[in-house]
Design a protein around this motif. Structure first.
Motif, PDB file in Angstrom:
ATOM      1  N   VAL A 104       0.652  -1.193  -0.025  1.00 60.77           N
ATOM      2  CA  VAL A 104      -0.102   0.043   0.083  1.00 60.77           C
ATOM      3  C   VAL A 104       0.985   1.196  -0.137  1.00 60.77           C
ATOM      4  N   LYS A 105       0.371   2.147  -0.843  1.00 62.89           N
ATOM      5  CA  LYS A 105       1.219   3.649  -0.987  1.00 62.89           C
ATOM      6  C   LYS A 105       2.684   3.424  -1.053  1.00 62.89           C
ATOM      7  N   GLY A 106       3.082   2.757  -2.102  1.00 61.43           N
ATOM      8  CA  GLY A 106       4.553   2.405  -2.448  1.00 61.43           C
ATOM      9  C   GLY A 106       5.002   1.302  -2.047  1.00 61.43           C
ATOM     10  N   ARG A 107       4.649   0.869  -0.938  1.00 65.28           N
ATOM     11  CA  ARG A 107       5.190  -0.275  -0.242  1.00 65.28           C
ATOM     12  C   ARG A 107       5.399  -1.570  -1.093  1.00 65.28           C
ATOM     13  N   LYS A 108       6.445  -2.413  -0.779  1.00 66.25           N
ATOM     14  CA  LYS A 108       6.420  -3.468  -1.419  1.00 66.25           C
ATOM     15  C   LYS A 108       5.356  -4.668  -0.927  1.00 66.25           C
ATOM     16  N   ALA A 109       5.164  -5.859  -1.960  1.00 71.67           N
ATOM     17  CA  ALA A 109       4.220  -6.502  -1.443  1.00 71.67           C
ATOM     18  C   ALA A 109       4.633  -7.505  -0.401  1.00 71.67           C
ATOM     19  N   THR A 110       3.890  -7.975   0.597  1.00 68.29           N
ATOM     20  CA  THR A 110       4.602  -8.923   1.288  1.00 68.29           C
ATOM     21  C   THR A 110       3.823 -10.298   1.140  1.00 68.29           C
ATOM     22  N   THR A 111       4.283 -11.401   1.867  1.00 73.71           N
ATOM     23  CA  THR A 111       3.993 -12.921   1.726  1.00 73.71           C
ATOM     24  C   THR A 111       3.102 -13.251   2.982  1.00 73.71           C
ATOM     25  N   ARG A 112       2.121 -14.098   3.125  1.00 75.77           N
ATOM     26  CA  ARG A 112       1.481 -14.105   4.260  1.00 75.77           C
ATOM     27  C   ARG A 112       0.868 -15.799   4.180  1.00 75.77           C
ATOM     28  N   ARG A 113       0.913 -16.590   5.142  1.00 76.67           N
ATOM     29  CA  ARG A 113       0.231 -17.605   5.244  1.00 76.67           C
ATOM     30  C   ARG A 113      -1.188 -17.663   5.759  1.00 76.67           C
ATOM     31  N   LEU A 114      -2.238 -18.465   5.073  1.00 69.56           N
ATOM     32  CA  LEU A 114      -3.374 -18.286   5.807  1.00 69.56           C
ATOM     33  C   LEU A 114      -3.965 -19.654   5.823  1.00 69.56           C
ATOM     34  N   GLY A 115      -4.328 -20.397   6.999  1.00 70.73           N
ATOM     35  CA  GLY A 115      -4.655 -21.653   7.109  1.00 70.73           C
ATOM     36  C   GLY A 115      -6.326 -21.630   6.497  1.00 70.73           C
ATOM     37  N   PHE A 116      -6.755 -22.780   6.211  1.00 68.48           N
ATOM     38  CA  PHE A 116      -8.200 -22.767   5.558  1.00 68.48           C
ATOM     39  C   PHE A 116      -9.239 -22.549   6.909  1.00 68.48           C
ATOM     40  N   PRO A 117      -8.844 -23.008   8.007  1.00 66.87           N
ATOM     41  CA  PRO A 117      -9.827 -22.725   9.401  1.00 66.87           C
ATOM     42  C   PRO A 117      -9.852 -21.023   9.490  1.00 66.87           C
ATOM     43  N   ASP A 118      -8.972 -20.205   8.991  1.00 68.15           N
ATOM     44  CA  ASP A 118      -8.822 -18.831   9.019  1.00 68.15           C
ATOM     45  C   ASP A 118      -9.991 -18.064   8.031  1.00 68.15           C
ATOM     46  N   VAL A 119     -10.356 -19.011   7.168  1.00 69.33           N
ATOM     47  CA  VAL A 119     -11.084 -18.224   6.234  1.00 69.33           C
ATOM     48  C   VAL A 119     -12.479 -18.665   6.271  1.00 69.33           C
ATOM     49  N   THR A 120     -13.466 -17.663   6.551  1.00 74.28           N
ATOM     50  CA  THR A 120     -14.956 -17.849   6.424  1.00 74.28           C
ATOM     51  C   THR A 120     -15.550 -17.724   5.053  1.00 74.28           C
ATOM     52  N   ARG A 121     -14.923 -16.978   4.109  1.00 70.80           N
ATOM     53  CA  ARG A 121     -15.471 -17.025   2.942  1.00 70.80           C
ATOM     54  C   ARG A 121     -14.461 -16.164   1.997  1.00 70.80           C
ATOM     55  N   ALA A 122     -14.482 -16.527   0.831  1.00 72.27           N
ATOM     56  CA  ALA A 122     -13.280 -16.190  -0.273  1.00 72.27           C
ATOM     57  C   ALA A 122     -13.900 -15.915  -1.573  1.00 72.27           C
ATOM     58  N   ARG A 123     -13.578 -14.859  -2.225  1.00 75.01           N
ATOM     59  CA  ARG A 123     -14.192 -14.560  -3.471  1.00 75.01           C
ATOM     60  C   ARG A 123     -13.070 -14.025  -4.413  1.00 75.01           C
ATOM     61  N   VAL A 124     -12.966 -14.665  -5.690  1.00 75.64           N
ATOM     62  CA  VAL A 124     -12.245 -14.082  -6.624  1.00 75.64           C
ATOM     63  C   VAL A 124     -12.445 -12.810  -7.008  1.00 75.64           C
ATOM     64  N   GLN A 125     -11.690 -11.870  -7.203  1.00 73.60           N
ATOM     65  CA  GLN A 125     -11.989 -10.534  -7.585  1.00 73.60           C
ATOM     66  C   GLN A 125     -11.545 -10.262  -9.113  1.00 73.60           C
ATOM     67  N   VAL A 126     -12.348  -9.457  -9.818  1.00 77.90           N
ATOM     68  CA  VAL A 126     -12.010  -9.033 -11.055  1.00 77.90           C
ATOM     69  C   VAL A 126     -11.191  -8.005 -11.193  1.00 77.90           C
TER      70      VAL A 126
END
Length: 169
Positions: free
Chosen positions: A131-153
Motif C-alpha cells: 500500500v502507498k508504494g510499499r512492497k508486497a508481502t507474503t502471508r500464510r493463511l490456514g483454511f480454518p482462518d477463512v470464512t468466505r473467499a471470492r475471486v476479484q475481477v
C-alpha cells in the motif's frame, strides 16, 4: 436416499458431467413465472470452453429427456461455468484460483485482499499487495482462518508469464 430434487438431479447428472472431464459445481432449479429453469454450473482445472459446454449440455439434455427427474412440465436447461467473481468453497476452487486476486473474510472478523501463490492441504500462501508504494508481502493463511473467499475481477491482471518474469528479475 435423496429427498430434494436438486440432490436427485446431482446423483443423476454428476457421473455424466464427470465422464466429460468436468466437475459439477452447482445445480439450481428456479421458477421464473410459469416456467422452470434448471441451471447447471460446470468447471475443470483447465476451464471449459464453449465447445465443451455445448457437448455437456447436449449430453445432459438427452439424459434428462430419458428420465423423469424434472417431472412432466416444461423447463429450460442452462449450462455454464462459474462467474468471474466466483465464490471459493472447495479445495479445488482455491487451486484453480492460484495467481488470482481474492477477497477473504477472516474468522477473526477481518478482511484481506491478496493473490494466491500456492495451495496445499492446510492452507494458502498469499501475496498481499503493498500500500502507498510499499512492497508486497507474503502471508500464510490456514483454511480454518477463512470464512468466505471470492475471486476479484482484475482489469490489468498479470498472466502467469508476467508473474514468472517478475520472479526472475
Amino acid at each position: 436416499m435423496s429427498t430434494t430434487q436438486s440432490e436427485r438431479l446431482r446423483e443423476l447428472l454428476e457421473p455424466l458431467v464427470a465422464s466429460q472431464g468436468l466437475d459439477l459445481e452447482e445445480i439450481a432449479v428456479d421458477s421464473v413465472g410459469r416456467r422452470r429453469v434448471l441451471r447447471v454450473v460446470v468447471d475443470s482445472d483447465t476451464g471449459a470452453d464453449l465447445d465443451r459446454i455445448a457437448e455437456v449440455s447436449r449430453a445432459l439434455s438427452a439424459k434428462l429427456d430419458e428420465s423423469d427427474a424434472m417431472g412432466e412440465g416444461e423447463y429450460t436447461l442452462e449450462v455454464g461455468t462459474p462467474g468471474a467473481e466466483r465464490l471459493l468453497t472447495e479445495h479445488r476452487h482455491y487451486v484453480r484460483a492460484t495467481g488470482r486476486l481474492v477477497k477473504f473474510q477472516l474468522a477473526d472478523g477481518g478482511e484481506l485482499v491478496a493473490r494466491i501463490l500456492d495451495v496445499d492441504d492446510d492452507g494458502l500462501d498469499l501475496e498481499v499487495p503493498g500500500v502507498k508504494g510499499r512492497k508486497a508481502t507474503t502471508r500464510r493463511l490456514g483454511f480454518p482462518d477463512v470464512t468466505r473467499a471470492r475471486v476479484q475481477v482484475e482489469f490489468n491482471r498479470k498472466d502467469k508469464k508476467d508473474m514468472k518474469e517478475e520472479e526472475e528479475a
